[in-house]
Design a protein around this motif. Structure first.
Motif, PDB file in Angstrom:
ATOM      1  N   SER A  22       0.851  -1.193   0.000  1.00  0.00           N
ATOM      2  CA  SER A  22       0.000   0.000   0.000  1.00  0.00           C
ATOM      3  C   SER A  22       0.883   1.238   0.000  1.00  0.00           C
ATOM      4  O   SER A  22       1.928   1.258   0.643  1.00  0.00           O
ATOM      5  CB  SER A  22      -0.874   0.009   1.250  1.00  0.00           C
ATOM      6  OG  SER A  22      -1.516   1.243   1.397  1.00  0.00           O
ATOM      7  N   THR A  23       0.456   2.253  -0.717  1.00  0.00           N
ATOM      8  CA  THR A  23       1.087   3.575  -0.593  1.00  0.00           C
ATOM      9  C   THR A  23       0.099   4.514   0.081  1.00  0.00           C
ATOM     10  O   THR A  23       0.310   4.964   1.215  1.00  0.00           O
ATOM     11  CB  THR A  23       1.481   4.129  -1.985  1.00  0.00           C
ATOM     12  OG1 THR A  23       2.425   3.243  -2.573  1.00  0.00           O
ATOM     13  CG2 THR A  23       2.094   5.525  -1.870  1.00  0.00           C
TER      14      THR A  23
ATOM     15  N   ARG B 163      -4.799  -4.376   6.535  1.00  0.00           N
ATOM     16  CA  ARG B 163      -5.003  -4.773   5.136  1.00  0.00           C
ATOM     17  C   ARG B 163      -4.551  -6.217   4.996  1.00  0.00           C
ATOM     18  O   ARG B 163      -3.467  -6.590   5.463  1.00  0.00           O
ATOM     19  CB  ARG B 163      -4.194  -3.870   4.188  1.00  0.00           C
ATOM     20  CG  ARG B 163      -4.216  -4.385   2.755  1.00  0.00           C
ATOM     21  CD  ARG B 163      -3.677  -3.406   1.762  1.00  0.00           C
ATOM     22  NE  ARG B 163      -4.625  -2.320   1.552  1.00  0.00           N
ATOM     23  CZ  ARG B 163      -4.509  -1.409   0.580  1.00  0.00           C
ATOM     24  NH1 ARG B 163      -3.485  -1.471  -0.257  1.00  0.00           N
ATOM     25  NH2 ARG B 163      -5.403  -0.457   0.431  1.00  0.00           N
TER      26      ARG B 163
ATOM     27  N   THR C 145      -3.165   4.232   1.323  1.00  0.00           N
ATOM     28  CA  THR C 145      -3.941   3.880   2.511  1.00  0.00           C
ATOM     29  C   THR C 145      -3.056   3.875   3.759  1.00  0.00           C
ATOM     30  O   THR C 145      -3.426   4.407   4.801  1.00  0.00           O
ATOM     31  CB  THR C 145      -4.603   2.497   2.305  1.00  0.00           C
ATOM     32  OG1 THR C 145      -5.237   2.508   1.030  1.00  0.00           O
ATOM     33  CG2 THR C 145      -5.619   2.199   3.371  1.00  0.00           C
TER      34      THR C 145
ATOM     35  N   PRO D 187      -9.093   5.549  -7.620  1.00  0.00           N
ATOM     36  CA  PRO D 187      -8.588   5.327  -6.255  1.00  0.00           C
ATOM     37  C   PRO D 187      -7.062   5.213  -6.176  1.00  0.00           C
ATOM     38  O   PRO D 187      -6.496   5.272  -5.087  1.00  0.00           O
ATOM     39  CB  PRO D 187      -9.240   3.991  -5.863  1.00  0.00           C
ATOM     40  CG  PRO D 187      -9.472   3.289  -7.170  1.00  0.00           C
ATOM     41  CD  PRO D 187      -9.750   4.354  -8.179  1.00  0.00           C
TER      42      PRO D 187
HETATM   43  N1   CP Z   1      -6.333   3.279  -3.108  1.00  0.00           N
HETATM   44  C1   CP Z   1      -5.525   2.414  -2.453  1.00  0.00           C
HETATM   45  O1   CP Z   1      -5.976   1.570  -1.671  1.00  0.00           O
HETATM   46  O2   CP Z   1      -4.202   2.604  -2.715  1.00  0.00           O
HETATM   47  P1   CP Z   1      -3.010   1.804  -1.994  1.00  0.00           P
HETATM   48  O3   CP Z   1      -3.111   0.381  -2.439  1.00  0.00           O
HETATM   49  O4   CP Z   1      -1.739   2.474  -2.449  1.00  0.00           O
HETATM   50  O5   CP Z   1      -3.218   1.925  -0.509  1.00  0.00           O
END
Ligand code: CP
Length: 309
Positions: free
Chosen positions: A58-59, A110, A61, A265
């Motif tokens: 993830s970046t 996550r 979130t 997103p």
């Molecule tokens: N939109 C989103 O969940 O991006 P990340 O996977 O970078 O968290």
């Protein structure tokens, strides 16, 4: 309006009430004011410790939750499965129970498995926030998406929103469908037939295979990337062909002669599902979505922390 959420965990949008969503938006409005001040921090969660537990990359979130927690003065620890003892065979429940033994109050998680946060919620006392569970839900993404539509268009109710792309593998799509419908928007999904779940109509959404027709219909287009990392088989011949038939570019939008709010997103695959001339245009609110994510997540954490145990 109640000042408390109806739930002690945020596992998905499906079980939130409209009142919960409106309370989160109202609280996010207040936190958005806070983070635009010279001093961006409030002491609201000074005695709370939050663990961000990420079993998938993830970046946005991860950084957004961490910043939200720090703006609320919480103590923050970060766990990433890639450099943890999960690699030595530790189970999810053992990992989380060990983290909780260090007097952690809240878990933001996550995980690649749909239902992982729901499983945890049956075994631990701490508040859990689902930061994305496999192809199932991504509730804070849907909250920040609908909050951003409300900010740009005044309200969500009555708007027509097309979600375009890989619906089959998308947790963003399902959470957005639930949130948009609770707020009174009409929802359409659009993509190649192979990337649409078989019974998607049962959720009360319109289905369209032709991206031009979807764009002609909608006020807002939420464009999703192709989730190649979740695809074990080929769902379409090539990315080049996908881009040709489903890629959203300026020439296509200009030919419609109407204004559409463009959302994504992230992460964006430029030149595949969206071209730079759309992603970087004035119609796109992609970076507003990211900015609003911090205020919305502050609201979620603050409200969950005050739910009576
Ligand atoms: N939109 C989103 O969940 O991006 P990340 O996977 O970078 O968290």
């Amino acid at each position: 309006m109640s000042q408390q959420l109806s739930t002690k965990h945020l596992l998905g949008i499906e079980n939130l009430t409209l009142e919960d969503i409106e309370l989160i938006f109202k609280t996010a409005d207040e936190f958005k004011d806070v983070i635009n001040r010279p001093i961006k921090k409030v002491p609201s969660l000074r005695d709370i410790t939050i663990a961000n537990v990420f079993f998938e990359n993830s970046t946005r979130t991860k950084l957004s939750f961490e910043l939200a927690e720090k703006r609320l003065s919480a103590d923050v620890i970060n766990f990433s499965s890639s450099n943890s003892s999960v690699k030595k065979g530790e189970t999810l429940l053992d990992t989380v129970n060990n983290i909780l033994s260090m007097k952690v109050d809240m878990i933001v998680m996550r995980h690649a498995s749909p239902g992982a946060p729901h499983f945890l919620s049956r075994h631990i006392e701490a508040n859990i926030v689902n930061a994305g569970d496999g192809t199932h839900e991504h509730p804070t993404q849907a909250l920040l998406d609908t909050y951003s539509i409300r900010e740009r268009l005044g309200e969500v109710g009555g708007k027509k929103v097309a979600i375009i792309g890989d619906i089959l593998h998308s947790r963003v799509a399902l959470s957005n469908i639930f949130a948009l419908q609770k707020l009174g928007a009409e929802v359409m999904v659009c993509g190649p037939i192979t990337l649409l779940p078989k019974h998607i109509q049962s959720l009360g959404v319109k289905v369209e295979l032709d991206v031009r027709k979807a764009l002609e219909w909608c006020d807002v287009a939420n464009i999703l990337r192709i989730q190649l990392e979740r695809q074990q088989i080929k769902y379409f011949p090539s990315l080049r062909e996908y881009s040709l038939y489903y890629g959203v570019n300026k020439a296509l939008l200009d030919s419609l002669n109407k204004e559409i709010t463009i959302m994504h997103p992230g992460p964006i695959n430029r030149g595949v599902e969206i071209n730079s001339d759309v992603a970087d245009s004035d119609h796109a609110i992609i970076l507003d979505q990211v900015e609003n994510g911090v205020a919305v997540r502050m609201a979620v954490l603050y409200l969950l922390a005050s739910v009576s145990k």
